[in-house]
Design a protein around this motif. Structure first.
Motif, PDB file in Angstrom:
ATOM      1  N   ASN A  26      -6.696  -4.144   9.471  1.00 30.17           N
ATOM      2  CA  ASN A  26      -7.485  -2.919   9.420  1.00 30.17           C
ATOM      3  C   ASN A  26      -7.719  -2.374  10.827  1.00 30.17           C
ATOM      4  O   ASN A  26      -8.816  -2.464  11.386  1.00 30.17           O
ATOM      5  CB  ASN A  26      -8.824  -3.136   8.708  1.00 30.17           C
ATOM      6  N   ASN A  71      -2.215  -3.712   7.671  1.00 30.70           N
ATOM      7  CA  ASN A  71      -3.044  -2.502   7.576  1.00 30.70           C
ATOM      8  C   ASN A  71      -3.307  -1.908   8.963  1.00 30.70           C
ATOM      9  O   ASN A  71      -4.419  -1.968   9.498  1.00 30.70           O
ATOM     10  CB  ASN A  71      -4.366  -2.788   6.866  1.00 30.70           C
ATOM     11  N   ARG A 123      -6.063   7.294   2.847  1.00 28.16           N
ATOM     12  CA  ARG A 123      -7.439   7.246   2.345  1.00 28.16           C
ATOM     13  C   ARG A 123      -8.170   6.047   2.931  1.00 28.16           C
ATOM     14  O   ARG A 123      -9.332   6.140   3.346  1.00 28.16           O
ATOM     15  CB  ARG A 123      -7.440   7.163   0.808  1.00 28.16           C
ATOM     16  N   TYR A 124      -7.470   4.920   2.973  1.00 29.84           N
ATOM     17  CA  TYR A 124      -8.071   3.704   3.525  1.00 29.84           C
ATOM     18  C   TYR A 124      -8.381   3.893   5.010  1.00 29.84           C
ATOM     19  O   TYR A 124      -9.426   3.450   5.500  1.00 29.84           O
ATOM     20  CB  TYR A 124      -7.120   2.521   3.331  1.00 29.84           C
ATOM     21  N   MET A 164       0.837  -1.195   0.000  1.00 29.76           N
ATOM     22  CA  MET A 164       0.000   0.000   0.000  1.00 29.76           C
ATOM     23  C   MET A 164       0.873   1.246   0.000  1.00 29.76           C
ATOM     24  O   MET A 164       1.863   1.329   0.735  1.00 29.76           O
ATOM     25  CB  MET A 164      -0.887  -0.046   1.244  1.00 29.76           C
ATOM     26  N   ASP A 218     -11.249  -4.692  11.200  1.00 23.09           N
ATOM     27  CA  ASP A 218     -11.920  -3.396  11.291  1.00 23.09           C
ATOM     28  C   ASP A 218     -12.085  -2.968  12.744  1.00 23.09           C
ATOM     29  O   ASP A 218     -13.117  -3.197  13.392  1.00 23.09           O
ATOM     30  CB  ASP A 218     -13.267  -3.422  10.580  1.00 23.09           C
ATOM     31  N   ALA A 260      -2.600   6.066  -0.484  1.00 24.44           N
ATOM     32  CA  ALA A 260      -3.686   5.083  -0.429  1.00 24.44           C
ATOM     33  C   ALA A 260      -3.957   4.652   1.012  1.00 24.44           C
ATOM     34  O   ALA A 260      -5.111   4.412   1.390  1.00 24.44           O
ATOM     35  CB  ALA A 260      -3.342   3.882  -1.293  1.00 24.44           C
ATOM     36  N   GLU A 319     -11.531   5.830   5.336  1.00 28.59           N
ATOM     37  CA  GLU A 319     -12.668   4.962   5.031  1.00 28.59           C
ATOM     38  C   GLU A 319     -12.971   4.017   6.201  1.00 28.59           C
ATOM     39  O   GLU A 319     -14.137   3.774   6.542  1.00 28.59           O
ATOM     40  CB  GLU A 319     -12.382   4.149   3.768  1.00 28.59           C
TER      41      GLU A 319
END
Length: 445
Positions: free
Chosen positions: A291, A318, A19-20, A12, A257, A16, A23
């Motif tokens: 995430n 991430n 931005r991720y 990544m 997440d 990017a 989001e």
């Protein structure tokens, strides 16, 4: 969660990545609850334990279709609290949920993880299994009642109250690791009564839509907030003060997440530690942690401010950290990626920016494949694509320590546009490919 343990083929980029992260911040939303209220004081309690009152109030709230279990100002002594779907445990300001020091109040044993290995053990103090839309909110206090007289001595060191002849967890911990290595079914890894593996404070396991917000946590036996294999987890505006052994603040493990925002960590181990299972057990389960956004948090004490590992076996990817404050005379590391060839797994796509550091006794950025067991295994973990920018540091031992293996170097590590004042020793770099250090100023001690 799906098993997804292979590293990505395309790293990544910074643009990017952020931005991720934005989001991710938008899509991790708190669960919503109907405007129904169930006051725990209407379900029993009184002079004894409130365990049954909590159970009954949560069950009634769940059966009604969801809502809030109110804990009004006062002190509530209790054993384990088990949350059910669509229930918010709302601990009002002035309320203290004080957990029992009797291990029997956390039985029967539940399906859990102890230090990243699956087993059955004492229930975490607040636990949920395979539930959706659950929360712990409010301005009240969760008091684990741990200290040199209860729970902490089990770790087996005099610093935390252990004395010769008193219980010690070492034999149970060795037994659990041996069971995992030998492939003993999890259903047969039963601890709890007669054993000495400490429970966590809060553990949702295989849950979706989890919120922990506003509460104050003190005196936990060990890890404070430990979501395992959960999705859509939001931890915000929580303050944790617990300087006991293995008292990590928040440890998302094999989750997807996760947002941790606006929290204060003054704890006895890593402030935040991102994990993905350990050794043979982590390989068997094979679920990564991915995430994770950490923002606007204050890390004050003790080991890693943001740690990744040591339990990396399922893989970690991430991770985004921004606008945090790290530092204090007893805080060791900033970004602390720690693993080795015994733990294995991978770590990729880690981005840190705009962090203020007042004081660290060790490195601002440490990525070390020689942590713990060193290089004594056959699963060297790839670590790649770590970007750090906008650090402003007043005092550290050194700016960075980066150590890969000759056959598995760290790859694509970038540190830029940062200032490190009052550095006490030279930086350490070995076995790194693609190191970029630009716009960095380092001052002597």
């Amino acid at each position: 969660m799906d098993r997804l343990t292979e590293p990505m083929t395309e790293p990544m980029t910074e643009a990017a990545a952020w931005r991720y992260a934005d989001e991710l911040r938008e899509r991790v939303r708190p669960p919503e609850f109907p405007d129904r209220w169930f006051d725990v004081t209407e379900y029993g309690g009184g002079d004894g334990l409130w365990t049954e009152a909590f159970r009954a109030a949560i069950a009634a709230c769940h059966k009604a279709g969801g809502g809030h279990v109110r804990v009004p100002p006062g002190t509530y002594d209790t054993g384990a609290i088990h949350l059910l779907s669509n229930v918010d445990l709302h601990v009002e300001e002035g309320a203290v949920i004080r957990f029992s020091t009797d291990p029997a109040d956390y039985l029967p044993a539940v399906y859990t993880r102890f230090s990243a290995i699956e087993c059955y053990n004492y229930s975490p103090f607040i636990y949920a299994y395979e539930q959706e839309n659950i929360a712990i909110t409010g301005g009240g206090t969760l008091d684990g009642s741990a200290g040199p007289e209860h729970w902490w001595p089990w770790v087996g060191t005099p610093e935390f109250g252990w004395r010769p002849g008193t219980p010690h967890e070492a034999a149970d911990w060795e037994a659990l690791q041996r069971m995992a290595a030998d492939g003993v079914p999890v259903a047969e890894r039963v601890f709890g009564a007669g054993h000495y593996l400490r429970p966590n404070m809060i553990q949702p396991y295989l849950c979706r839509n989890v919120l922990v917000e506003g509460v104050r946590i003190v005196r936990s036996p060990m890890w404070e907030i430990h979501p395992v294999r959960c999705e859509n987890v939001l931890v915000r505006n929580v303050s944790i003060y617990s300087r006991g052994p293995n008292n990590d603040g928040c440890d998302p493990e094999s989750c997807r997440d996760v947002v941790i925002s606006g929290c204060v960590f003054d704890v006895g181990d890593d402030c935040i530690a991102i994990k993905a299972g350990r050794g043979p057990d982590g390989r068997r389960v094979g679920v990564p942690c991915e995430n994770v956004l950490i923002e606007d948090c204050d890390m004050r004490y003790r080991y890693g401010s943001v740690a990744i590992g040591t339990d990396t076996t399922g893989g970690i990817r991430n991770v985004f950290v921004r606008r945090c404050r790290w530092g204090g005379p007893g805080l060791y590391f900033g970004l602390y990626v720690k693993t080795n060839s015994v733990r294995g797994g991978f770590v990729e796509n880690v981005f840190v920016k705009d962090v203020t550091i007042s004081e660290l006794t060790k490195e601002a950025v440490s990525i070390d494949l020689y942590h713990g067991d060193g290089h004594n295994g056959d699963d060297p973990p790839p670590i790649r694509n770590v970007h750090v920018s906008g650090l402003r540091s007043d005092r550290t031992r050194s700016a960075y320590l980066l150590r890969g293996y000759p056959e598995q170097p760290l790859r694509d590590i970038a540190i830029r546009d940062s200032t490190f004042a009052h550095v006490l020793r030279s930086d350490v770099v070995s076995d790194v490919e693609g190191l970029s250090v630009t716009g960095v100023r380092i001052g002597g001690g």
